[in-house]
Motif scaffolding. Structure first.
Motif, PDB file in Angstrom:
ATOM      1  N   ILE A   1      36.075  51.952  29.388  1.00  0.00           N
ATOM      2  CA  ILE A   1      35.710  50.665  29.973  1.00  0.00           C
ATOM      3  C   ILE A   1      36.829  49.603  29.473  1.00  0.00           C
ATOM      4  O   ILE A   1      37.141  49.394  28.509  1.00  0.00           O
ATOM      5  N   MET A   2      37.260  48.810  30.593  1.00  0.00           N
ATOM      6  CA  MET A   2      38.216  48.000  30.570  1.00  0.00           C
ATOM      7  C   MET A   2      37.883  46.435  30.935  1.00  0.00           C
ATOM      8  O   MET A   2      36.877  46.543  31.590  1.00  0.00           O
ATOM      9  N   ALA A   3      38.296  45.748  30.075  1.00  0.00           N
ATOM     10  CA  ALA A   3      37.854  44.403  30.095  1.00  0.00           C
ATOM     11  C   ALA A   3      38.563  43.695  31.314  1.00  0.00           C
ATOM     12  O   ALA A   3      39.414  44.303  31.696  1.00  0.00           O
ATOM     13  N   MET A   4      37.966  42.638  31.971  1.00  0.00           N
ATOM     14  CA  MET A   4      38.539  41.904  32.962  1.00  0.00           C
ATOM     15  C   MET A   4      39.911  41.381  32.559  1.00  0.00           C
ATOM     16  O   MET A   4      40.206  41.311  31.570  1.00  0.00           O
ATOM     17  N   PRO A   5      40.714  41.017  33.682  1.00  0.00           N
ATOM     18  CA  PRO A   5      42.035  40.548  33.555  1.00  0.00           C
ATOM     19  C   PRO A   5      42.169  39.312  32.948  1.00  0.00           C
ATOM     20  O   PRO A   5      43.482  38.677  32.559  1.00  0.00           O
ATOM     21  N   THR A   6      41.184  38.432  32.950  1.00  0.00           N
ATOM     22  CA  THR A   6      41.092  37.097  32.276  1.00  0.00           C
ATOM     23  C   THR A   6      39.896  36.851  31.311  1.00  0.00           C
ATOM     24  O   THR A   6      38.868  37.479  31.716  1.00  0.00           O
ATOM     25  N   ALA A   7      40.049  36.077  30.458  1.00  0.00           N
ATOM     26  CA  ALA A   7      38.941  35.608  29.556  1.00  0.00           C
ATOM     27  C   ALA A   7      37.915  34.671  30.355  1.00  0.00           C
ATOM     28  O   ALA A   7      36.764  34.688  29.825  1.00  0.00           O
ATOM     29  N   ASP A   8      38.474  34.125  31.467  1.00  0.00           N
ATOM     30  CA  ASP A   8      37.716  33.121  32.325  1.00  0.00           C
ATOM     31  C   ASP A   8      36.884  33.984  33.226  1.00  0.00           C
ATOM     32  O   ASP A   8      36.362  33.596  34.533  1.00  0.00           O
ATOM     33  N   ALA A   9      36.548  35.415  33.097  1.00  0.00           N
ATOM     34  CA  ALA A   9      36.162  36.249  34.037  1.00  0.00           C
ATOM     35  C   ALA A   9      34.428  35.776  34.404  1.00  0.00           C
ATOM     36  O   ALA A   9      34.315  35.957  35.729  1.00  0.00           O
ATOM     37  N   GLU A  10      33.836  35.030  33.694  1.00  0.00           N
ATOM     38  CA  GLU A  10      32.210  34.655  34.103  1.00  0.00           C
ATOM     39  C   GLU A  10      32.445  33.715  35.094  1.00  0.00           C
ATOM     40  O   GLU A  10      31.555  33.416  35.887  1.00  0.00           O
ATOM     41  N   ASN A  11      33.837  32.660  35.434  1.00  0.00           N
ATOM     42  CA  ASN A  11      33.714  31.741  36.461  1.00  0.00           C
ATOM     43  C   ASN A  11      34.630  32.466  37.908  1.00  0.00           C
ATOM     44  O   ASN A  11      34.714  31.677  38.594  1.00  0.00           O
ATOM     45  N   LEU A  12      34.668  33.564  37.733  1.00  0.00           N
ATOM     46  CA  LEU A  12      34.973  34.381  38.706  1.00  0.00           C
ATOM     47  C   LEU A  12      34.314  35.319  39.528  1.00  0.00           C
ATOM     48  O   LEU A  12      33.287  36.068  38.811  1.00  0.00           O
ATOM     49  N   SER A  13      34.414  35.389  40.875  1.00  0.00           N
ATOM     50  CA  SER A  13      33.657  36.529  41.541  1.00  0.00           C
ATOM     51  C   SER A  13      34.522  37.652  41.569  1.00  0.00           C
ATOM     52  O   SER A  13      35.534  37.442  42.322  1.00  0.00           O
TER      53      SER A  13
END
Length: 365
Positions: free
Chosen positions: A230-242
């Motif tokens: 399970i890999m994290a999203m490429p940015t910590a701001d993933a909540e504001n990204l679709s």
């Protein structure tokens, strides 16, 4: 007149096979059907190993499939730079169909049988748009609720393929079940940790299955080693990204769209970089952003902020909702270009974009 007709027939029948194959390579896709119907010799030539080897290394087509097979599908040739219509009406189902993936010239269709038979039921169908044939897969043995599915080539023969399904068993365990086209049977291919997958789109790349989880991560399942990462999203701001996941021949990519009041503001792309030995040491590298002028034009081509993107070869294709145009990003050249518009009468048809190789070997009876 009769002598002239006989002379023309003799001319074509005496044409060397290698020249016929060269002619076949240049035909637009909608002419393949007519070519096959001329005679048995031409039909056999169409399925020759030489043509399949040419097709295997050629630029795939882009196909847009509607949910209703009575409507025409669209196919784009990167060689002739033209859109043409083809029919998928040979799939004999009136209920909505979701096309979940493609491999070796085949499309994986998810027939919404649950509309009639209950939430957990599902019918999977594999079809070949070129040969206008299809087969309905048997019912899965262990998975009772599907979360994601994909089709991938198996072996070097064009008639072989595998369908992989991730879902929950009757005991509520998350397992991977695989259908082998050679044995025509399902079997358990492994198990993964308890996870909820965000949507049913799953991709195969570099020996692993990739999908987006409901918690915002990327799951990679190595088929041979049966290892889940399970890999994290490429940015910590993933909540504001679709987030959208894209797989190409060159690798795995994440496309992130930023929005403001449900209005598309920007698009960022990252590539997954990891050693060949393990996904544990992965990292994401930003490879580019959609220029603001291109993003503004892309936004104007739709009446909503929804869009889909699909990887094919060394390109990523973007299509906004109800848009008649597709935006193309070339990974090698880092350039943006628009494909020609397709017919206006199909503008409001919701379609699924998929890459389509030309593989002639699979013909279902």
């Amino acid at each position: 007149m009769g002598a002239l007709r006989i002379r023309k027939q003799t001319m074509w029948s005496d044409l060397p096979e290698h020249l016929m194959e060269r002619i076949l390579e240049c035909l637009p896709v909608d002419c393949f059907f007519r070519f096959r119907a001329v005679c048995k010799t031409w039909n056999t030539l169409f399925s020759s190993p030489h043509f399949n080897s040419i097709a295997r290394n050629s630029q795939p087509f882009l196909i847009l499939c509607p949910a209703k097979t009575q409507l025409p599908s669209l196919i784009y040739s990167f060689i002739t730079h033209t859109w043409r219509t083809i029919s998928l009406s040979f799939i004999p189902h009136d209920c909505p169909i979701n096309f979940r993936g493609s491999a070796s010239g085949l499309l994986l269709a998810d027939i919404n049988a649950n509309v009639f038979f209950g939430f957990n039921s599902s019918m999977l169908c594999v079809c070949n748009p070129l040969t206008q044939t299809y087969t309905t897969l048997p019912q899965m043995v262990f998975v009772s609720r599907i979360m994601a599915k994909a089709i991938l080539p198996a072996g070097n023969k064009t008639e072989e393929y595998t369908v992989m399904v991730v879902g929950r068993s009757s005991s509520d365990k998350v397992i991977v079940e695989a259908y082998n086209s050679t044995t025509k049977t399902w079997k358990v291919a492994g198990s993964i940790p308890d996870v909820i997958i965000r949507n049913e789109n799953m991709f195969f790349c570099k020996g692993s299955l990739f999908c987006v989880t409901a918690t915002g991560g990327i799951m990679a399942y190595n088929i041979e080693q049966e290892i889940t990462t399970i890999m994290a999203m490429p940015t910590a701001d993933a909540e504001n990204l679709s987030i959208r996941l894209v797989c190409c021949k060159t690798g795995v990519f994440v496309v992130g769209a930023t929005e403001d009041n449900h209005c598309l503001k920007g698009v960022i792309m990252w590539e997954l970089v990891s050693p060949k030995t393990s996904m544990e040491d992965y990292k994401w590298e930003e490879i580019g952003k959609m220029p603001s002028s291109v993003c503004e034009e892309f936004r104007r081509s739709s009446n909503s902020n929804w869009f889909e993107c699909v990887g094919m070869g060394d390109k990523i294709c973007f299509r906004a909702n109800e848009s008649m145009e597709i935006l193309l990003y070339d990974l090698n050249k880092s350039s943006w270009n628009w494909l020609p518009k397709f017919p206006a009468d199909l503008r409001y048809v919701r379609m699924r974009c998929l890459p389509l190789e030309i593989m002639t070997g699979t013909e279902f009876s």
